[in-house]
Design a protein around this motif. Structure first.
Motif, short mmCIF file in Angstrom:
data_model
loop_
_atom_site.label_atom_id
_atom_site.label_comp_id
_atom_site.label_asym_id
_atom_site.label_seq_id
_atom_site.Cartn_x
_atom_site.Cartn_y
_atom_site.Cartn_z
N THR A 325 20.49 -27.85 21.51
CA THR A 325 21.87 -27.43 21.75
C THR A 325 22.78 -28.16 20.78
O THR A 325 22.44 -29.23 20.28
CB THR A 325 22.31 -27.74 23.19
OG1 THR A 325 22.18 -29.16 23.42
CG2 THR A 325 21.47 -26.99 24.20
N PRO A 337 27.12 -24.02 24.50
CA PRO A 337 27.17 -24.09 25.96
C PRO A 337 27.11 -22.72 26.58
O PRO A 337 27.30 -21.70 25.91
CB PRO A 337 28.54 -24.72 26.21
CG PRO A 337 29.38 -24.19 25.07
CD PRO A 337 28.46 -24.16 23.88
N ARG A 344 26.28 -21.90 34.65
CA ARG A 344 25.27 -22.97 34.55
C ARG A 344 24.53 -23.13 35.87
O ARG A 344 23.29 -23.23 35.89
CB ARG A 344 25.94 -24.28 34.18
CG ARG A 344 24.98 -25.46 34.04
CD ARG A 344 25.75 -26.76 33.91
NE ARG A 344 26.60 -26.99 35.08
CZ ARG A 344 27.62 -27.84 35.10
NH1 ARG A 344 27.93 -28.54 34.00
NH2 ARG A 344 28.33 -28.00 36.19
N ASP A 345 25.25 -23.09 36.98
CA ASP A 345 24.61 -23.24 38.29
C ASP A 345 23.68 -22.07 38.57
O ASP A 345 22.59 -22.25 39.15
CB ASP A 345 25.67 -23.35 39.39
CG ASP A 345 26.51 -24.62 39.29
OD1 ASP A 345 26.09 -25.54 38.55
OD2 ASP A 345 27.56 -24.68 39.94
N GLU A 348 20.50 -22.62 36.60
CA GLU A 348 19.70 -23.67 37.22
C GLU A 348 19.00 -23.16 38.48
O GLU A 348 17.88 -23.61 38.80
CB GLU A 348 20.58 -24.88 37.54
CG GLU A 348 20.99 -25.64 36.30
CD GLU A 348 21.90 -26.83 36.59
OE1 GLU A 348 21.82 -27.83 35.86
OE2 GLU A 348 22.70 -26.75 37.56
N GLY A 366 16.30 -28.07 32.19
CA GLY A 366 17.44 -28.70 32.85
C GLY A 366 18.63 -28.83 31.92
O GLY A 366 18.78 -28.06 30.96
N ARG A 367 19.45 -29.85 32.18
CA ARG A 367 20.61 -30.10 31.32
C ARG A 367 20.22 -31.09 30.24
O ARG A 367 19.47 -32.04 30.49
CB ARG A 367 21.77 -30.66 32.14
CG ARG A 367 22.20 -29.77 33.29
CD ARG A 367 23.41 -30.35 34.02
NE ARG A 367 23.68 -29.60 35.24
CZ ARG A 367 24.71 -29.83 36.05
NH1 ARG A 367 25.59 -30.80 35.74
NH2 ARG A 367 24.89 -29.11 37.14
N ARG A 371 25.14 -35.15 27.30
CA ARG A 371 26.26 -34.20 27.36
C ARG A 371 26.84 -34.22 28.77
O ARG A 371 26.46 -33.45 29.63
CB ARG A 371 25.81 -32.79 26.98
CG ARG A 371 25.33 -32.69 25.53
CD ARG A 371 25.19 -31.25 25.09
NE ARG A 371 24.70 -31.14 23.73
CZ ARG A 371 25.46 -31.22 22.65
NH1 ARG A 371 26.77 -31.42 22.78
NH2 ARG A 371 24.93 -31.11 21.44
N PHE A 375 29.31 -27.24 29.79
CA PHE A 375 28.38 -26.46 30.61
C PHE A 375 27.12 -26.17 29.79
O PHE A 375 27.04 -25.16 29.08
CB PHE A 375 29.06 -25.17 31.09
CG PHE A 375 30.44 -25.40 31.65
CD1 PHE A 375 30.65 -26.29 32.71
CD2 PHE A 375 31.55 -24.76 31.11
CE1 PHE A 375 31.91 -26.52 33.22
CE2 PHE A 375 32.82 -24.98 31.62
CZ PHE A 375 33.01 -25.86 32.67
N TRP A 376 26.15 -27.06 29.91
CA TRP A 376 25.01 -27.05 29.01
C TRP A 376 23.70 -26.83 29.77
O TRP A 376 23.51 -27.34 30.87
CB TRP A 376 24.92 -28.36 28.24
CG TRP A 376 26.12 -28.64 27.40
CD1 TRP A 376 27.26 -29.31 27.78
CD2 TRP A 376 26.33 -28.23 26.05
NE1 TRP A 376 28.16 -29.35 26.75
CE2 TRP A 376 27.61 -28.70 25.67
CE3 TRP A 376 25.56 -27.53 25.13
CZ2 TRP A 376 28.14 -28.48 24.39
CZ3 TRP A 376 26.08 -27.31 23.86
CH2 TRP A 376 27.35 -27.78 23.51
N ILE A 377 22.81 -26.06 29.14
CA ILE A 377 21.44 -25.89 29.61
C ILE A 377 20.52 -26.06 28.41
O ILE A 377 20.77 -25.51 27.34
CB ILE A 377 21.22 -24.49 30.24
CG1 ILE A 377 22.00 -24.35 31.56
CG2 ILE A 377 19.74 -24.22 30.47
CD1 ILE A 377 21.43 -25.13 32.72
N GLU A 378 19.44 -26.82 28.59
CA GLU A 378 18.47 -26.99 27.51
C GLU A 378 17.78 -25.66 27.18
O GLU A 378 17.52 -24.85 28.09
CB GLU A 378 17.37 -27.96 27.93
CG GLU A 378 17.79 -29.38 28.15
CD GLU A 378 16.61 -30.22 28.65
OE1 GLU A 378 16.20 -31.13 27.91
OE2 GLU A 378 16.11 -29.93 29.75
#
Length: 492
Positions: A325, A337, A344-345, A348, A366-367, A371, A375-378
């Motif tokens: 990211t 992001p 993001r939720d 997840e 996950g995150r 960061r 609003f981040w996700i791997e």
């Protein structure tokens, strides 16, 4: 950000209603998804504002020369193209900040390309065969001269999402206006500034008559429902989720409104046995992570030969991990992001579901570390699932790729087509004819073969099955906004 938007609207954007920029009585904030910084405010439209916008569009269609003056329409579309081009630097920074769009994409589908596409629609309107002579015939013994005339539908209600705001806003506005319609554009609450900037430029830098274009921003999703139910609207053009698309169809049913729906996808990337596996897996990883996977036509199921499954997992995971990211303002970033905490939720929740369904993470899950804001996700590669699992079948809209094994071309096609969606797909193979043969058997509206790019102004875009109804872009997309009238004149 205020320095970027000062020339457009400062730190507070207006509505465009009936040729006037309206500040609105209420406001709501717009947020940078990479930092959670409040960029500024946007006008929060009320039901009364929407009512005024629809009334203006109806009046402009019924009483202004817009529907019949082709030269005016062409001139105004070219003016809008020129205005957007002049303000490209400001719009680029705005789009990166508000949509979290990677900078490199703003030179393509996020900004520059859809702006250029307006010229194509202006040119199409000029050369289009608006009237076709069917010649003389004598049905039932009555001699008649017959012709077919194409005319605008009327008032278009356009409801657009946040993921590619300029592309989708302009893909509706350009052909709708070229065809002679008036429009009420109801933009997504997550990207109000992108839409408001369009409204400002329409009002200040074009000769588009009052009421022809109306731009509504608002935090209340119920505004879209009101627009769908309004009897003064003749056609609804919607891009978004399949679930919301069903609601649009139900709302349109009472008035038998025409609808165009561009909906969800869970598109498959097929790697054939004779493909260059390393190149194909790298391409698939890049495609799935672009703009954090927030694209309805992105390929999010990777189908690889079973005998090379483990190797494909390693290659794909390595590329996803390398891309990672990054700051969307950085020209090297592919995966920025996701748009909001809510999104993001949701992603997840799917990652948790994947584990419950027996999946594992070859990378991500996950995150990303380091960061704390935004609003981040791997980038995430999920292994160990079947095509029957929810994670493999439902649209996640994040940087998540599911990899599945196949047992040859027929099995790969079966898996790809075993989906409620049919928006897009990709095929990679060593033998071009073999790859083309597989592509022809996919039940999708668009297919990329060996890296081919189908996105362009002249290419129809849309899906099969639950991915939508109708086509956007191309001549087919332009004709979505036209009615057909047949005229027969008696000959004595």
């Amino acid at each position: 950000m205020s320095r970027t938007t000062d020339r457009l609207f400062g730190a507070s954007s207006p509505l465009l209603i009936d040729g006037r920029l309206v500040p609105g009585d209420h406001r709501f904030g717009t947020i940078d998804p990479a930092t959670e910084e409040v960029l500024g405010e946007a006008a929060d439209a009320t039901p009364a504002d929407l009512d005024h916008a629809v009334a203006a569009a109806r009046r402009a269609f019924d009483s202004s020369p817009w529907a019949t003056d082709l030269a005016l329409r062409v001139r105004c579309l070219r003016q809008l193209n020129e205005a957007l081009t002049r303000h490209a630097d400001e719009l680029r920074e705005l789009t990166i900040a508000e949509a979290g769009a990677p900078r490199f994409l703003t030179y393509g589908a996020q900004l520059d390309t859809p702006v250029a596409d307006l010229r194509w629609f202006a040119d199409l309107a000029e050369r289009y065969d608006w009237e076709r002579d069917l010649g003389r015939a004598a049905p039932m013994g009555l001699t008649s001269d017959r012709r077919v005339v194409r005319e605008p539908v009327g008032v278009v209600g356009a409801i657009t999402p946040w993921n590619f705001p300029h592309q989708i806003n302009l893909a509706k506005l350009g052909p709708a206006l070229a065809a002679g319609n008036t429009i009420v554009l109801k933009a997504a609450p997550d990207t109000p500034w992108c839409a408001a900037a369009l409204g400002v430029l329409v009002q200040e830098e074009t000769d588009i008559p009052p009421g022809v274009v109306n731009v509504i921003t608002g935090a209340d999703h119920a505004l879209g429902a009101r627009l769908c139910a309004d009897a003064r609207v003749d056609l609804l053009s919607f891009t978004g989720s399949t679930g919301t698309g069903r609601a649009v169809m139900r709302a349109a049913a009472d008035g038998l409104k025409r609808v165009f729906l561009e909906l969800g996808g869970k598109s498959a990337f097929l790697v054939l046995a004779d493909a260059d596996l390393r190149a194909a897996c790298s391409y698939a990883a890049f495609a799935a992570l672009t703009h954090a996977g927030q694209g309805c036509a992105l390929t999010t199921r990777l189908l690889v030969p079973r005998e090379r499954y483990d190797e494909a997992v390693r290659l794909t995971a390595a590329t996803m991990g390398k891309l990672g990211t990054g700051d969307p303002g950085d020209e090297r970033t592919v995966c920025g992001p996701v748009i909001s905490a809510r999104q993001r939720d949701r992603i997840e929740g799917y990652l948790k579901l994947a584990v419950e369904e027996g999946g594992e993470f070859a990378t991500g899950g996950g995150r990303p570390g380091g960061r704390e804001r935004g609003f981040w996700i791997e980038p995430t590669l999920i292994t160990g699932l079947t095509n029957e699992t929810r994670t493999a079948r439902e649209e996640i809209f994040g940087p998540v790729l599911v990899i599945l094994p196949h047992d040859g071309d027929d099995d790969a096609i079966r898996l790809a087509n075993d989906s409620p969606y049919g928006l897009s797909g990709a095929v990679h193979g060593g033998d071009p004819e073999r790859a083309r043969a597989v592509a022809r058997r996919l039940r999708t509206g668009t297919v990329s073969v060996n890296g081919g790019v189908w996105y362009a102004a002249d290419v129809p875009f849309g899906g099969y099955k639950q991915s939508g109804i109708g086509r956007e872009m191309g001549v087919a997309g332009f004709e979505e906004y036209l009615e057909t009238k047949s005229i027969a004149e008696g000959v004595s």
